[in-house]
Motif scaffolding. Sequence first.
Motif, PDB file in Angstrom:
ATOM      1  N   ALA A  28      29.039  35.802  34.013  1.00 33.44           N
ATOM      2  CA  ALA A  28      29.836  36.394  35.086  1.00 33.44           C
ATOM      3  C   ALA A  28      31.313  36.052  34.968  1.00 33.44           C
ATOM      4  CB  ALA A  28      29.320  35.927  36.438  1.00 33.44           C
ATOM      5  N   GLY A  29      31.693  35.281  33.968  1.00 29.09           N
ATOM      6  CA  GLY A  29      33.076  34.872  33.761  1.00 29.09           C
ATOM      7  C   GLY A  29      33.156  33.994  32.534  1.00 29.09           C
ATOM      8  N   PRO A  30      34.367  33.566  32.164  1.00 26.40           N
ATOM      9  CA  PRO A  30      34.519  32.755  30.949  1.00 26.40           C
ATOM     10  C   PRO A  30      33.645  31.507  30.947  1.00 26.40           C
ATOM     11  CG  PRO A  30      36.660  33.474  31.763  1.00 26.40           C
ATOM     12  CD  PRO A  30      35.664  33.841  32.811  1.00 26.40           C
ATOM     13  N   ARG A 256      30.797  37.324  52.527  1.00 27.87           N
ATOM     14  CA  ARG A 256      31.703  37.870  51.505  1.00 27.87           C
ATOM     15  C   ARG A 256      31.071  37.827  50.122  1.00 27.87           C
ATOM     16  NH1 ARG A 256      34.035  36.066  47.611  1.00 27.87           N
ATOM     17  NH2 ARG A 256      33.479  33.917  48.149  1.00 27.87           N
ATOM     18  N   ALA A 257      30.459  36.714  49.783  1.00 32.11           N
ATOM     19  CA  ALA A 257      29.853  36.565  48.455  1.00 32.11           C
ATOM     20  C   ALA A 257      28.686  37.536  48.279  1.00 32.11           C
ATOM     21  CB  ALA A 257      29.388  35.129  48.262  1.00 32.11           C
ATOM     22  N   ASP A 263      28.960  44.846  45.541  1.00 32.37           N
ATOM     23  CA  ASP A 263      30.072  45.711  45.169  1.00 32.37           C
ATOM     24  C   ASP A 263      30.414  45.602  43.689  1.00 32.37           C
ATOM     25  OD1 ASP A 263      30.307  46.520  47.803  1.00 32.37           O
ATOM     26  OD2 ASP A 263      31.987  45.187  48.261  1.00 32.37           O
ATOM     27  N   ASP A 264      30.405  44.397  43.155  1.00 33.66           N
ATOM     28  CA  ASP A 264      30.870  44.168  41.788  1.00 33.66           C
ATOM     29  C   ASP A 264      29.756  44.246  40.747  1.00 33.66           C
ATOM     30  OD1 ASP A 264      33.258  43.689  43.047  1.00 33.66           O
ATOM     31  OD2 ASP A 264      33.129  41.498  42.877  1.00 33.66           O
ATOM     32  N   SER A 304      20.406  47.753  53.460  1.00 30.85           N
ATOM     33  CA  SER A 304      21.135  48.878  54.046  1.00 30.85           C
ATOM     34  C   SER A 304      22.512  48.491  54.537  1.00 30.85           C
ATOM     35  CB  SER A 304      20.316  49.468  55.213  1.00 30.85           C
ATOM     36  OG  SER A 304      20.105  48.516  56.229  1.00 30.85           O
ATOM     37  N   ASP A 305      22.723  47.202  54.904  1.00 32.20           N
ATOM     38  CA  ASP A 305      24.035  46.786  55.401  1.00 32.20           C
ATOM     39  C   ASP A 305      25.012  46.498  54.270  1.00 32.20           C
ATOM     40  OD1 ASP A 305      22.680  44.535  54.538  1.00 32.20           O
ATOM     41  OD2 ASP A 305      23.513  43.226  56.079  1.00 32.20           O
ATOM     42  N   LEU A 306      24.568  46.607  53.018  1.00 34.59           N
ATOM     43  CA  LEU A 306      25.461  46.361  51.884  1.00 34.59           C
ATOM     44  C   LEU A 306      26.241  47.606  51.487  1.00 34.59           C
ATOM     45  CD1 LEU A 306      23.083  44.213  49.662  1.00 34.59           C
ATOM     46  CD2 LEU A 306      25.192  43.420  50.751  1.00 34.59           C
ATOM     47  N   VAL A 307      25.724  48.749  51.813  1.00 38.43           N
ATOM     48  CA  VAL A 307      26.350  50.002  51.402  1.00 38.43           C
ATOM     49  C   VAL A 307      27.496  50.314  52.343  1.00 38.43           C
ATOM     50  CG1 VAL A 307      25.996  52.451  50.979  1.00 38.43           C
ATOM     51  CG2 VAL A 307      24.171  50.834  50.472  1.00 38.43           C
ATOM     52  N   ARG A 308      28.685  50.351  51.786  1.00 36.36           N
ATOM     53  CA  ARG A 308      29.875  50.629  52.613  1.00 36.36           C
ATOM     54  C   ARG A 308      29.932  52.119  52.935  1.00 36.36           C
ATOM     55  NH1 ARG A 308      33.091  46.148  52.675  1.00 36.36           N
ATOM     56  NH2 ARG A 308      32.919  44.682  50.947  1.00 36.36           N
TER      57      ARG A 308
END
Length: 309
Positions: A28-30, A256-257, A263-264, A304-308
Motif C-alpha cells: 500500500a506504500g513504499p 475516515r480510514a 474510495d482508494d 451501503s454507507d460507503l458509496v458517496r
Amino acid sequence: MHRLTYDDVERAAGRVAGHVRPVIVGRAGPNLWLALEHMQHTGSFKARGAHNFLAAHREAGTLPEAGVTIASGGNAGLACAWAARQEGMPATVFLPENVPHVKVAGLRGYGADVRLVGTEYAQTLAACEEFAATTGALASHAYDHPLIAAGAGTLVDEIRATVPGLDTVVVAVGGGGLLAGVAAATRHHGLRTVAVEPVDCRALSAALEAGRVVDVEVDSVASDALGARRVSRDALAAAQGDGVRCVLVPDAEIVRARQALWDDRRLAVEHAGATALAALGTAYVPADGERLAVVVCGANTDPSDLVRR
C-alpha cells in the motif's frame, strides 16, 4: 495460568493449515503493506482461532454431542459457527440485540442457532455461560482463550513470508485475542506490535493504567466488534512486555480510514477493520524506513454507507 507462547502459535499453524485461507498481503506504500484478513473465511481473522479451538478439542476427544456455544459481537460467532459446521456439530451463538443484521444473517447461513440477548457483550456472555452449564455444550470464547489467541497469531508468519524485512505489525484491539496471538509471534521474531483501540473502547489502555484487568464503558462506531468491556489477561501481559506500543484513535479517524479503504482501494470493511489503519500518521508515526503491515481484520458490514452519493 498458561501463558501464550510462540510454541502455541506454531501448533495452531499446524492445525489451521489447509483449513483457513492464507492471508493476502498487498503493498500500500513504499514501506506499508495491508494484510487483508477481512477476506478470510467468515469475513474476519476469527476463523483461525475458531478452527484451532475445535481442532484441539477434537484431538483431545473432548467435543461434546451438545455442540459448541459462544457469546460474540458477531465475528467470533460467525467463525465458531463456520468451524462447527466443518466438524459436523451444532453451534449456539449468543449475540447482543443491537448486532448488525448482516452478522445475524451470516450466522443463520452457517446453520447456527442464534439467540439475541442484552445490549452489551457482558450480558450476552452471561446468557451463554448459563446455556453451557445447563446443556453441556462446549463453551468457546470470542477472545479470552489461549487456543483462540494462538490461532490469531498464525497471521504473523504468513505476513513475514510476504514482507521481507518486516519491522512492525499493527492490529486493532477489542478483547485482545488478536493482540495476544500476534504479540507472541512478533516477540519471538524480534518485531514490534502496535495495538490500536478506539478512544471510547479502551479496555487495554485502562488495564495498563490500572495494572490489572478492569471493566470499561464502551461507545464507539467500532464497538460491535471491538466493544469488549474487559481485555484478556494474555493481552494485558503482552502489552506490558517489550515490543508492544498501545495507542488510541478517535471515531472520526476510524470512519475516515474506513471510507479511504473504499474510495482508494475498493475494500469494504467494518469499522473495526479500519481501526488499525486509522492510527498511522496520527496516533502512531512510523520511523523513517520502518516497514509495517497493518491487519485489516474484518469485513462484516453493510457497505451501503460507503458509496458517496
